[in-house]
Write an enzyme that holds these catalytic residues in place. Structure first.
Site, short mmCIF file in Angstrom:
data_model
loop_
_atom_site.label_atom_id
_atom_site.label_comp_id
_atom_site.label_asym_id
_atom_site.label_seq_id
_atom_site.Cartn_x
_atom_site.Cartn_y
_atom_site.Cartn_z
N ARG A 1 39.86 -41.39 18.96
CA ARG A 1 39.85 -41.05 17.53
C ARG A 1 41.25 -40.58 17.14
NH1 ARG A 1 35.52 -36.66 16.73
NH2 ARG A 1 34.01 -38.34 16.71
N CYS B 1 27.22 -44.38 20.97
CA CYS B 1 27.07 -42.92 20.97
C CYS B 1 26.04 -42.47 22.01
CB CYS B 1 26.66 -42.43 19.59
SG CYS B 1 26.43 -40.64 19.61
N CYS C 1 26.38 -36.69 11.91
CA CYS C 1 27.72 -37.26 11.65
C CYS C 1 27.78 -38.11 10.38
CB CYS C 1 28.15 -38.10 12.85
SG CYS C 1 28.08 -37.18 14.40
N CYS D 1 20.87 -38.94 15.07
CA CYS D 1 20.35 -37.75 15.76
C CYS D 1 20.66 -36.55 14.86
CB CYS D 1 20.99 -37.61 17.15
SG CYS D 1 22.59 -36.80 17.14
N LYS E 1 36.38 -27.46 11.20
CA LYS E 1 36.71 -28.54 10.27
C LYS E 1 37.25 -27.99 8.95
CE LYS E 1 33.51 -31.74 12.37
NZ LYS E 1 32.32 -32.61 12.24
N LYS F 1 34.11 -26.74 17.66
CA LYS F 1 34.88 -27.54 16.71
C LYS F 1 35.04 -26.78 15.39
CE LYS F 1 31.91 -30.97 16.78
NZ LYS F 1 31.11 -32.17 16.48
N ARG G 1 39.93 -29.87 13.61
CA ARG G 1 39.90 -31.35 13.61
C ARG G 1 40.75 -31.95 12.48
NH1 ARG G 1 35.16 -33.33 16.26
NH2 ARG G 1 34.66 -31.90 17.95
N CYS H 1 26.02 -43.04 10.42
CA CYS H 1 26.91 -42.74 11.54
C CYS H 1 26.91 -43.92 12.51
CB CYS H 1 26.45 -41.48 12.25
SG CYS H 1 24.92 -41.74 13.17
FE1 SRM Z 1 30.14 -36.44 14.96
C1 SRM Z 1 29.41 -35.71 18.18
C2 SRM Z 1 30.71 -39.65 15.76
C3 SRM Z 1 31.55 -36.91 11.93
C4 SRM Z 1 28.70 -33.54 13.87
N1 SRM Z 1 30.12 -37.49 16.69
C5 SRM Z 1 29.82 -36.99 17.93
C6 SRM Z 1 30.07 -38.03 19.02
C7 SRM Z 1 31.49 -37.88 19.49
C8 SRM Z 1 29.07 -38.05 20.18
C9 SRM Z 1 29.44 -37.26 21.42
O1 SRM Z 1 29.67 -36.02 21.33
O2 SRM Z 1 29.49 -37.86 22.49
C10 SRM Z 1 29.91 -39.33 18.16
C11 SRM Z 1 30.62 -40.57 18.67
C12 SRM Z 1 29.89 -41.82 18.28
C13 SRM Z 1 30.66 -43.05 18.51
O3 SRM Z 1 30.25 -43.85 19.36
O4 SRM Z 1 31.67 -43.26 17.84
C14 SRM Z 1 30.29 -38.82 16.79
N2 SRM Z 1 31.09 -37.97 14.08
C15 SRM Z 1 31.14 -39.25 14.54
C16 SRM Z 1 31.71 -40.19 13.50
C17 SRM Z 1 32.54 -41.32 14.09
C18 SRM Z 1 30.56 -40.73 12.63
C19 SRM Z 1 30.90 -41.89 11.74
O5 SRM Z 1 30.05 -42.78 11.69
O6 SRM Z 1 31.93 -41.91 11.08
C20 SRM Z 1 32.49 -39.17 12.64
C21 SRM Z 1 33.88 -38.97 13.17
C22 SRM Z 1 34.62 -37.98 12.35
C23 SRM Z 1 36.07 -37.83 12.72
O7 SRM Z 1 36.84 -38.76 12.46
O8 SRM Z 1 36.43 -36.77 13.22
C24 SRM Z 1 31.67 -37.90 12.87
N3 SRM Z 1 30.21 -35.37 13.23
C25 SRM Z 1 30.72 -35.81 12.05
C26 SRM Z 1 30.24 -35.00 10.96
C27 SRM Z 1 30.51 -35.24 9.48
C28 SRM Z 1 31.75 -34.54 9.00
O9 SRM Z 1 32.44 -33.84 9.74
O10 SRM Z 1 32.02 -34.69 7.81
C29 SRM Z 1 29.40 -34.05 11.52
C30 SRM Z 1 28.56 -33.00 10.74
C31 SRM Z 1 29.36 -31.90 10.17
C32 SRM Z 1 29.41 -30.72 11.11
O11 SRM Z 1 30.26 -30.72 11.98
O12 SRM Z 1 28.55 -29.84 10.97
C33 SRM Z 1 29.41 -34.28 12.95
N4 SRM Z 1 29.26 -34.87 15.88
C34 SRM Z 1 28.70 -33.80 15.24
C35 SRM Z 1 28.08 -32.95 16.24
C36 SRM Z 1 27.32 -31.61 15.98
C37 SRM Z 1 28.23 -30.45 15.95
C38 SRM Z 1 27.51 -29.13 15.89
O13 SRM Z 1 27.85 -28.34 15.01
O14 SRM Z 1 26.61 -28.89 16.69
C39 SRM Z 1 28.28 -33.58 17.50
C40 SRM Z 1 27.80 -33.08 18.88
C41 SRM Z 1 28.59 -31.93 19.40
O15 SRM Z 1 29.68 -31.62 18.93
O16 SRM Z 1 28.09 -31.33 20.34
C42 SRM Z 1 29.01 -34.79 17.22
FE1 SF4 Z 2 25.88 -39.99 17.53
FE2 SF4 Z 2 24.16 -38.32 16.48
FE3 SF4 Z 2 26.64 -38.34 15.61
FE4 SF4 Z 2 25.08 -40.34 15.00
S1 SF4 Z 2 24.74 -38.23 14.37
S2 SF4 Z 2 27.18 -40.54 15.80
S3 SF4 Z 2 23.82 -40.49 16.79
S4 SF4 Z 2 26.03 -37.76 17.62
#
Ligand code: SRM
Ligand code: SF4
Length: 567
Positions: free
Chosen positions: A79, A437, A480, A476, A213, A211, A149, A431
């Site tokens: 990323r 993922c 995201c 899930c 943001k 993390k 981030r 997402c």
């Molecule tokens: Fe996310 C984890 C994809 C935005 C909350 N996110 C992941 C992972 C890396 C899975 C992993 O930990 O192994 C996913 C990778 C999937 C893949 O195959 O690409 C993933 N997140 C994404 C992306 C690519 C979704 C998308 O379709 O665009 C976004 C990448 C953003 C970036 O460029 O940095 C993405 N993730 C978000 C958002 C939305 C936002 O930030 O606006 C959230 C919710 C907002 C928040 O943080 O509360 C988000 N992602 C998570 C979480 C839960 C964090 C938590 O507070 O518990 C995880 C899991 C974790 O961190 O343990 C996670």
């Molecule tokens: Fe993966 Fe869950 Fe984030 Fe979707 S919401 S990209 S399934 S970690």
């Protein structure tokens, strides 16, 4: 309980890992050379995240490989760091070439945080990826793990002057809170080994508890969804000049199924600060969370939970003390819209900006729709820059009038512009989820296009084909795809099963409530057919779907999610 992280509780293993990592170096350099496995071992599996990578495998073929007694086809997702989503045509061409030649999937995936991801880089190509980015002035530092981030900024440069200033702040904040370790350069760019004793004066040697943001947003557009973020600077302008920011702290959307101690939460309003105090306040919020955030339980470690534990007022006073500022009452502002303005807009400086709708942010040459080639062809002649939006779309920004037609012709010829695009499709997002993922419980990106088609049919059936509902799917409960700020949000529960949430609003300031649990795609569409039918008939003038389901009592509004999200 003390506001400080309670050191008597056992720290999570991630804290040990960070402390012992020698400022994020671990044994990564040796591991890269190990060709017995395509993956990273031990702590390195987590450590690569601090450098912007995740180890993945293709889940579609996992079982088949296991049957053949093969290890999963390990590969890396990378990323990039791209404050405000701004990327130049030269950078785009380099990014494209690497995707084409050196990744398994060949795609560029625009994300919900204004950057792009490569999926499917084999370990042997990973240093090359970093070197390509470095050559064109980019990196992937701090785009994952316990860091500040990628910093978001309202994408569309229509209000040119304020936008430029807001973007400069997003960039400055991103750079100031980067880790100071030379580990990234040493490990991935073959940089010189440093003998100096390193320090992380802001982030600390164990970095942040979780993390973090940050955004800079320009009302009335809430395109970056402030309530998903720990720290937000809401730009306040007078006579076209930025005078300061309202500061919002403690948003976040993730939860865990079955654990009511976790919940999506909106950010709290701390008040107004003049522009000159921006960095002091950012540092005070980040260091307060650094010192007070929970380092024992990662599920309760984000700023939103720190605020719930210590109280908003206590956290705010600590920020004032550390920053040496007093928050003034917030200046009035309003968010009135959230989506991207697809098509052309003219900025106040006379430059033109074309927003291209990219379904799911996936840029690839699809049959009959060579999107990836189209973007490259535009990059070859474009004189401005590109901006990736937080809705996974792409803006061709800063186009002089005499280039407009040429760029539009290329976009049309490559399927990047379609006159058939519905408002519903534009307002829908998912997402990544399967197959890359590892946390996905259900499909998201791959089910979205058909789900939107079904919604279009339902809207047409009820005589409102031109209208739309903010519809988002996440595979899930991590959220995201930001379903927890949608009017209709689906949250993956298991294969083909989702929790259905409704009642968010159009400007992204209300969290939707669960309406049905663990139901199939088919049941979801039946439920929506009934609800949309009622909305079409019974709504007040200009009443959105999310507001309607609350007014007529289908669900209660979530006002304070720590207390009313689950009841
Ligand atoms: Fe996310 C984890 C994809 C935005 C909350 N996110 C992941 C992972 C890396 C899975 C992993 O930990 O192994 C996913 C990778 C999937 C893949 O195959 O690409 C993933 N997140 C994404 C992306 C690519 C979704 C998308 O379709 O665009 C976004 C990448 C953003 C970036 O460029 O940095 C993405 N993730 C978000 C958002 C939305 C936002 O930030 O606006 C959230 C919710 C907002 C928040 O943080 O509360 C988000 N992602 C998570 C979480 C839960 C964090 C938590 O507070 O518990 C995880 C899991 C974790 O961190 O343990 C996670
Ligand atoms: Fe993966 Fe869950 Fe984030 Fe979707 S919401 S990209 S399934 S970690």
């Amino acid at each position: 309980m003390s506001n400080q992280n309670d050191q008597t509780e056992k720290l999570s293993d991630n804290e040990r890992l960070k402390r012992e990592s020698n400022f994020l170096r671990g044994t990564l350099s040796a591991d890269i050379e190990n060709d017995l496995t395509g993956g990273f071992r031990g702590d390195n599996f987590q450590l690569i995240r601090f450098h912007g990578m995740y180890q993945q495998d293709d889940r579609d073929i996992r079982a088949e490989r296991a049957k053949q007694k093969l290890e999963p086809l390990h590969n890396l997702m990378l990323r990039a760091r791209l404050p405000g989503g701004v990327i130049t045509p030269a950078q785009w061409l380099a990014v494209d070439e690497f995707a084409e030649q050196d990744t398994i999937y060949g795609s560029i995936r625009l994300t919900t945080r204004q950057t792009f991801q490569y999926h499917g880089i084999l370990k042997r190509n990973i240093k090359k990826a970093h070197k390509v980015l470095h050559r064109v002035g980019m990196d992937s530092i701090a785009t994952a793990a316990d860091m500040n981030r990628n910093v978001l900024c309202t994408s569309n440069p229509i209000e040119s002057e304020v936008h430029q200033q807001a973007f400069e702040w997003a960039k400055k904040i991103s750079e100031y809170f980067l880790p100071r370790t030379n580990g990234y350069a040493e490990v991935w760019l073959d940089g010189e080994k440093t003998e100096a004793i390193e320090q992380e004066p802001i982030l600390s040697e164990t970095y942040l508890p979780r993390k973090f943001k940050t955004t800079v947003v320009i009302p009335p557009l809430n395109d970056i969804d402030v309530h998903a973020n720990d720290l937000n600077f809401v730009a306040i302008a007078e006579q076209g000049k930025l005078i300061g920011f309202n500061v919002l702290v403690g948003g976040g959307l993730a939860m865990t199924h079955g654990d009511t101690a976790t919940f999506p939460r909106k950010a709290d309003d701390f008040g107004f600060i003049p522009v000159a105090s921006t960095m002091e306040v950012a540092e005070a919020v980040i260091t307060t969370q650094r010192d007070w955030g929970n380092r024992s339980n990662r599920k309760n470690a984000k700023t939103k939970y720190t605020l719930e534990r210590v109280g908003v007022e206590t956290f705010k006073q600590e920020v004032e003390k550390r920053a040496g500022v007093t928050f003034a009452p917030s200046k009035p502002y309003e968010f009135t819209e959230r989506g991207d303005r697809i098509g052309w807009v003219e900025g106040i400086d006379g430059k033109h900006h074309l927003t291209l709708f990219i379904e799911n942010g996936r840029i690839l040459d699809f049959p009959g729709k060579p999107l990836k080639t189209g973007c490259c062809e535009i990059a070859k002649i474009h004189q401005g820059d590109f901006r990736i939006t937080a809705n996974q779309n792409l803006i061709v920004a800063g186009v002089p009038a005499d280039q407009k037609q040429k760029i539009e012709d290329i976009a049309r010829a490559h399927g990047l512009i379609s006159d058939e695009l519905s408002a519903q499709r534009v307002d829908s997002m998912a997402c990544v989820a399967l197959p890359t993922c590892p946390l996905a419980m259900a499909e998201a990106e791959r089910m979205l296009p058909d789900a939107v088609t079904e919604l279009e049919v339902i809207l047409a059936k009820h005589g409102i084909a031109d209208e739309s509902i903010i519809f988002r799917v996440t595979g899930c409960p991590n959220g995201c795809g930001r379903a927890m700020l949608a009017e209709i949000g689906l949250v993956g529960k298991g294969p083909g099963k989702y929790n259905l949430h409704i009642g968010g609003n159009r400007n992204g300031t209300r969290i939707p409530k669960m309406y049905r649990e663990n139901i199939s795609d088919e049941q979801i569409m039946q439920e929506l057919d009934t609800l949309i039918g009622r909305w079409a008939k019974e709504r007040n003038a200009d009443e959105s779907f999310g507001d309607f389901v609350i007014r007529v009592g289908v669900v209660a509004a979530v006002l304070d999610s720590a207390r009313d999200f689950y009841v």
